[in-house]
Motif scaffolding. Structure first.
Motif, mmCIF file in Angstrom:
data_model
loop_
_atom_site.group_PDB
_atom_site.id
_atom_site.type_symbol
_atom_site.label_atom_id
_atom_site.label_comp_id
_atom_site.label_asym_id
_atom_site.label_seq_id
_atom_site.Cartn_x
_atom_site.Cartn_y
_atom_site.Cartn_z
ATOM 1 N N UNK A 617 27.303 25.670 22.380
ATOM 2 C CA UNK A 617 26.279 26.505 21.772
ATOM 3 C C UNK A 617 26.121 27.825 22.522
ATOM 4 N N UNK A 618 26.133 27.732 23.845
ATOM 5 C CA UNK A 618 25.892 28.932 24.630
ATOM 6 C C UNK A 618 26.979 29.976 24.375
ATOM 7 N N UNK A 619 28.223 29.538 24.442
ATOM 8 C CA UNK A 619 29.328 30.471 24.219
ATOM 9 C C UNK A 619 29.281 31.031 22.806
ATOM 10 N N UNK A 620 29.032 30.172 21.834
ATOM 11 C CA UNK A 620 29.022 30.593 20.442
ATOM 12 C C UNK A 620 27.903 31.600 20.169
ATOM 13 N N UNK A 621 26.693 31.289 20.646
ATOM 14 C CA UNK A 621 25.541 32.158 20.386
ATOM 15 C C UNK A 621 25.655 33.467 21.168
ATOM 16 N N UNK A 622 25.960 33.376 22.466
ATOM 17 C CA UNK A 622 26.011 34.586 23.292
ATOM 18 C C UNK A 622 27.180 35.474 22.875
ATOM 19 N N UNK A 623 28.277 34.867 22.423
ATOM 20 C CA UNK A 623 29.398 35.678 21.914
ATOM 21 C C UNK A 623 28.938 36.545 20.748
ATOM 22 N N UNK A 624 28.121 35.955 19.883
ATOM 23 C CA UNK A 624 27.633 36.703 18.717
ATOM 24 C C UNK A 624 26.659 37.795 19.148
ATOM 25 N N UNK A 625 25.837 37.499 20.145
ATOM 26 C CA UNK A 625 24.903 38.512 20.655
ATOM 27 C C UNK A 625 25.676 39.673 21.285
ATOM 28 N N UNK A 626 26.680 39.321 22.090
ATOM 29 C CA UNK A 626 27.481 40.383 22.743
ATOM 30 C C UNK A 626 28.253 41.194 21.708
ATOM 31 N N UNK A 627 28.756 40.504 20.700
ATOM 32 C CA UNK A 627 29.466 41.201 19.621
ATOM 33 C C UNK A 627 28.557 42.237 18.975
ATOM 34 N N UNK A 628 27.315 41.855 18.702
ATOM 35 C CA UNK A 628 26.360 42.786 18.085
ATOM 36 C C UNK A 628 26.015 43.932 19.039
ATOM 37 N N UNK A 629 25.835 43.607 20.325
ATOM 38 C CA UNK A 629 25.510 44.644 21.313
ATOM 39 C C UNK A 629 26.663 45.632 21.451
ATOM 40 N N UNK A 630 27.901 45.120 21.477
ATOM 41 C CA UNK A 630 29.060 46.001 21.600
ATOM 42 C C UNK A 630 29.255 46.871 20.362
ATOM 43 N N UNK A 631 28.679 46.438 19.240
ATOM 44 C CA UNK A 631 28.768 47.231 18.014
ATOM 45 C C UNK A 631 27.739 48.349 17.973
ATOM 46 N N UNK A 632 26.823 48.350 18.922
ATOM 47 C CA UNK A 632 25.882 49.462 18.978
ATOM 48 C C UNK A 632 24.421 49.091 18.897
ATOM 49 N N UNK A 633 24.075 47.824 18.669
ATOM 50 C CA UNK A 633 22.666 47.440 18.608
ATOM 51 C C UNK A 633 22.091 47.357 20.011
ATOM 52 N N UNK A 686 18.777 21.043 23.902
ATOM 53 C CA UNK A 686 19.604 22.216 24.135
ATOM 54 C C UNK A 686 19.682 23.104 22.900
ATOM 55 N N UNK A 687 19.804 22.477 21.728
ATOM 56 C CA UNK A 687 19.971 23.255 20.495
ATOM 57 C C UNK A 687 18.661 23.804 19.956
ATOM 58 N N UNK A 688 17.537 23.296 20.425
ATOM 59 C CA UNK A 688 16.245 23.751 19.907
ATOM 60 C C UNK A 688 15.490 24.563 20.961
ATOM 61 N N UNK A 689 14.972 23.887 21.968
ATOM 62 C CA UNK A 689 14.157 24.578 22.979
ATOM 63 C C UNK A 689 14.975 25.604 23.755
ATOM 64 N N UNK A 690 16.198 25.208 24.167
ATOM 65 C CA UNK A 690 17.010 26.113 24.985
ATOM 66 C C UNK A 690 17.521 27.295 24.155
ATOM 67 N N UNK A 691 18.273 26.995 23.083
ATOM 68 C CA UNK A 691 18.910 28.081 22.307
ATOM 69 C C UNK A 691 17.925 28.828 21.405
ATOM 70 N N UNK A 692 16.880 28.131 20.929
ATOM 71 C CA UNK A 692 15.953 28.769 20.000
ATOM 72 C C UNK A 692 14.809 29.504 20.668
ATOM 73 N N UNK A 693 14.465 29.104 21.921
ATOM 74 C CA UNK A 693 13.309 29.709 22.586
ATOM 75 C C UNK A 693 13.688 30.330 23.930
ATOM 76 N N UNK A 694 14.193 29.526 24.848
ATOM 77 C CA UNK A 694 14.429 30.030 26.206
ATOM 78 C C UNK A 694 15.526 31.082 26.272
ATOM 79 N N UNK A 695 16.640 30.839 25.605
ATOM 80 C CA UNK A 695 17.734 31.818 25.672
ATOM 81 C C UNK A 695 17.303 33.187 25.149
ATOM 82 N N UNK A 696 16.744 33.275 23.935
ATOM 83 C CA UNK A 696 16.335 34.616 23.476
ATOM 84 C C UNK A 696 15.211 35.223 24.307
ATOM 85 N N UNK A 697 14.273 34.398 24.778
ATOM 86 C CA UNK A 697 13.162 34.962 25.554
ATOM 87 C C UNK A 697 13.641 35.478 26.914
ATOM 88 N N UNK A 698 14.495 34.714 27.592
ATOM 89 C CA UNK A 698 15.015 35.149 28.901
ATOM 90 C C UNK A 698 15.889 36.384 28.744
#
Length: 751
Positions: A617-633, A686-698
């Motif tokens: 999950x971490x690699x999949x989600x953060x890859x998408x976040x980095x992809x968006x950031x590298x695109x200019x967001x 991991x898929x709820x509290x970690x990826x849905x709340x802690x990861x985006x908040x941190x």
């Protein structure tokens, strides 16, 4: 354009799709066939345990002494004593019935061995089951069980029951096969049903399950083929199914959902496949490498069964990654949009409606999290620390036979009755004595002194049984210990035996070895080995996971965040294990009870598995976040996009993993329940509290520091992908399942 490994593999497979598909099928068939022909070499007793237990098994193996499977028949009466003729007649009848099967040896009457309880109401008829090893003994024991059952049927006013190594071994063997079969036939339809809901189309749902099962079949053959070099075990097969099905389905799900998403965005089939290979394919590759590295840490335990589980898991993960990066893009290239065939109208419409904005539930969660990241971090972090708190009280032990089996089991009831009448007898300690001359007067005197000193401690009791193998200069001494077998009383008795009684008697004779074995000794030695290996394994897994994340994302913040969040989810899983299985809180809800301890191998196993799997999950989600950031967001918008656009696939993947692991939580043996429930709870958290709340908040709190890499770390290998993703034409529709915060991406953005 220089392609990354995953993108290159996907591009090759799409161009040579027939070669990729038929090559995969040939590989699976050959691996399964050759593995079946070769057969599996299982771990021996001398390999299975560390310490003195391993040395004792090796002495017996080298001497060619097969330890026979000991069995007992309990004859018990509430009114009659062993001195009554009617009681004695039943004992004699049971002995005759057992002997008549032709499957037993060394039959010893309780009137000869003095195996009569202190209150004279119970007696033990002792014998061994014929067979050159335990496996053959298990095959022979059913006839003896039937004979004893017939005697019981004729004397319902008495208790006539059998218990021993062979009868217990038969139960475990039968139950293991039944449980394994039930897990396989339950987990696969569950995964298929969840995928059908996730995709709304039959072909898309079947594809990941088929690839996962073929990967498992091929891996099973490869493990069997290599078992001559690294011996395997039944536990390894269970773990391979558990992990193989979970990661195999997840990897295909990640890849397939991205390809479908790109097609929905208006890209042509070839470009959609290339984008999926460059993004989700890379995430699968990084995730697979992380799982492999984490599982490799189990080799540091020095325990053969753990090494077998580690090797089997590594093989099935590598096979699943290989299938996802080769045969899956080939199949998608062949099928094209026909992968959406077999649509279930209601499910398909429901999926489209819910995915149009990233999912209503995820939007409801993510909006306040991104608005108040500090509060979300404190609340979610506090919740996980609260769940982890019971971990501080965790007690680990090798669970006894009674603890492993479900309540109400007939063998458990018999074992409990024997233990109550003859404390320590069901699992005595065995001293394996290897001498220069076992029949020498000094050695014989040492054995006599040993018996006297052992009884004088008050921590052991009779009858002490001595068996001498004169030709091999080996003797075995069976000594019943006080206690239940894995409690403090039994441990104290074992300590006295090893540190006082044996050194003061048997080892006083020059050239003598006398390792102590038995179930209590095995539990003690196993726990000692586990305790000693915990720190190296934890350090290895955490360090390599950190370095892999650092190289994959070229970011110190992301690497640290990944490790800390994973440790939090593991800690919460540990706390739940202790709460449910040790203290019994909520245990009845999953059909079990608190047994006062967590199986000693489960915490380390969970740590290694979870640290690897949660990276999915971490690699999949953060890859998408980095992809968006590298695109200019900017970072917060990239986080919003990354979480929302992966919400559906993360939810589906998590539900599949939780379902598969939960199936193992329904199995009969306590250790399997603990493993299954621990994994299911951790993945859910991991898929709820970690990826849905802690990861985006941190990540929101860190802001642009998420992408910081100190200059002195520029020497690290660059595993990030830099493949350009072609822009969608302005007229193309928005990708299905995406929510694009703050407008569309710039059309000239690159990854």
């Amino acid at each position: 354009m220089k392609l990354g490994l995953a993108a290159a593999m996907g591009a090759w497979s799409a161009r040579h799709r027939k070669t990729a598909v038929f090559g995969w099928l040939l590989f699976v068939v050959l691996a399964a066939y050759l593995g079946g022909v070769h057969g599996s070499t299982k771990i021996s007793d001398s390999e299975a345990m560390p310490g003195q237990v391993a040395r004792a098994a090796k002495i017996l193996d080298e001497a060619g002494i097969k330890s026979p499977a000991g069995e007992t028949v309990l004859v018990q009466s509430a009114t009659l004593t062993a001195d009554d003729p009617a009681f004695r007649a039943v004992v004699d009848q049971a002995g005759a019935a057992v002997r008549a099967t032709g499957k037993t040896a060394e039959l010893r009457s309780p009137y000869e061995t003095k195996a009569i309880s202190a209150d004279r109401h119970s007696a033990l008829l002792q014998f061994t089951i014929a067979g050159e090893d335990r496996e053959h003994a298990v095959e022979n024991v059913p006839a003896v069980l039937d004979a004893v059952a017939k005697v019981q049927a004729e004397h319902k006013d008495l208790t006539v029951e059998e218990f021993g190594e062979a009868s217990a071994g038969k139960w475990f063997q039968d139950q293991f096969k039944n449980d394994f079969s039930r897990a396989e036939w339950t987990a696969v339809p569950l995964a298929l049903g969840i995928l059908l809901i996730a995709f709304g189309a039959l072909v898309a749902a079947v594809l990941p399950v088929v690839l996962a099962m073929t990967a498992f079949i091929a891996a099973g053959g490869l493990v069997a083929l290599s078992s001559g070099l690294l011996h395997t075990s039944d536990d390894a097969s269970s773990v391979m199914l558990l992990v193989g099905l979970a990661v195999g389905v997840d990897y295909c799900l990640f890849y397939l959902r991205r390809e479908r998403e790109e097609r929905a965005a208006g890209r042509d089939p070839e470009t959609a496949l290339r984008v999926a290979a460059a993004t989700s394919g890379r995430a699968v590759l990084v995730s697979g490498v992380t799982v492999v590295v984490a599982m490799a840490g189990m080799f540091l335990t020095g325990i053969a069964d753990f090494q077998a589980m580690s090797f089997a898991t590594i093989i099935v993960v590598i096979t699943a990654v290989l299938g996802s990066l080769t045969v899956l893009p080939a199949l998608l290239s062949m099928l094209g949009d026909r992968v959406e065939k077999g649509r279930v109208p209601f499910l398909h419409r429901l999926r489209k409606a819910d995915s149009s904005n990233g999912g209503r539930v995820w939007n409801a969660v993510l909006t306040p999290v991104l608005r108040r990241p500090m509060a979300a971090t404190v609340l979610a972090g506090g919740l996980l620390l609260g769940l982890a708190a019971p971990m501080l009280t965790m007690h680990t032990a090798n669970l006894t036979f009674q603890q492993q089996l479900p309540k109400g089991n007939a063998l458990v009831a018999t074992s409990a009755r024997i233990e109550a009448a003859f404390p320590g007898s069901p699992s005595p300690a065995t001293i394996v004595v290897k001498a220069r001359d076992i029949s020498a007067p000094a050695m014989q005197q040492a054995i006599t002194d040993f018996q006297t000193k052992a009884l004088a401690t008050g921590k052991m009791h009779g009858p002490i049984q001595v068996t001498v193998h004169q030709a091999q200069n080996v003797a075995t001494i069976d000594v019943p210990l006080m206690g239940s077998g894995n409690d403090a009383t039994s441990t104290a008795a074992l300590t006295a035996l090893r540190k006082d009684v044996v050194p003061g008697t048997l080892l006083a004779v020059p050239g003598t070895e006398a390792p102590v074995t038995g179930s209590t000794a095995a539990s003690h030695d196993f726990n000692e080995q586990m305790s000693g290996s915990m720190l190296p394994v934890f350090g290895f897994v955490v360090a390599f996971a950190f370095l892999l994340m650092l190289a994959s994302f070229r970011s110190l913040g992301i690497a640290v965040t990944a490790v800390v969040l994973n440790l939090l989810s593991v800690g919460a899983a540990y706390g739940m294990l202790a709460l449910v299985f040790q203290h019994g809180v909520g245990a009845a809800l999953i059909g079990t009870a608190g047994v006062g301890a967590v199986e000693s191998w489960v915490p380390l196993f969970l740590f290694v598995i979870l640290f690897g799997l949660s990276m999915d999950y971490h690699v999949f989600v953060v890859s998408r976040i980095k992809e968006a950031h590298d695109r200019g967001l900017e970072t917060r918008a990239a986080i919003s996009y990354g979480i929302r656009s992966t919400a559906g696939v993360v939810t589906s993947a998590a539900v599949i993993m939780v379902a598969v692991f939960a199936v193992f939580g329904t199995l009969s043996m306590q250790s399997m329940k603990q493993m299954g429930v621990g994994l299911a709870v951790a993945v859910l958290i991991d898929a709820t509290v970690i990826r849905g709340v802690l990861l985006p908040s941190v990540m929101s709190l860190l802001g642009e520091r998420n992408w910081y890499l100190p200059k002195w770390l520029n020497w690290l290998p660059d595993l990030s992908h830099n493949d350009p993703i072609p822009p969608v034409t302005p007229a193309a529709p928005a990708p299905t399942g995406l929510h694009l915060p703050e407008g569309q991406y710039p059309s000239n953005a690159r990854v």
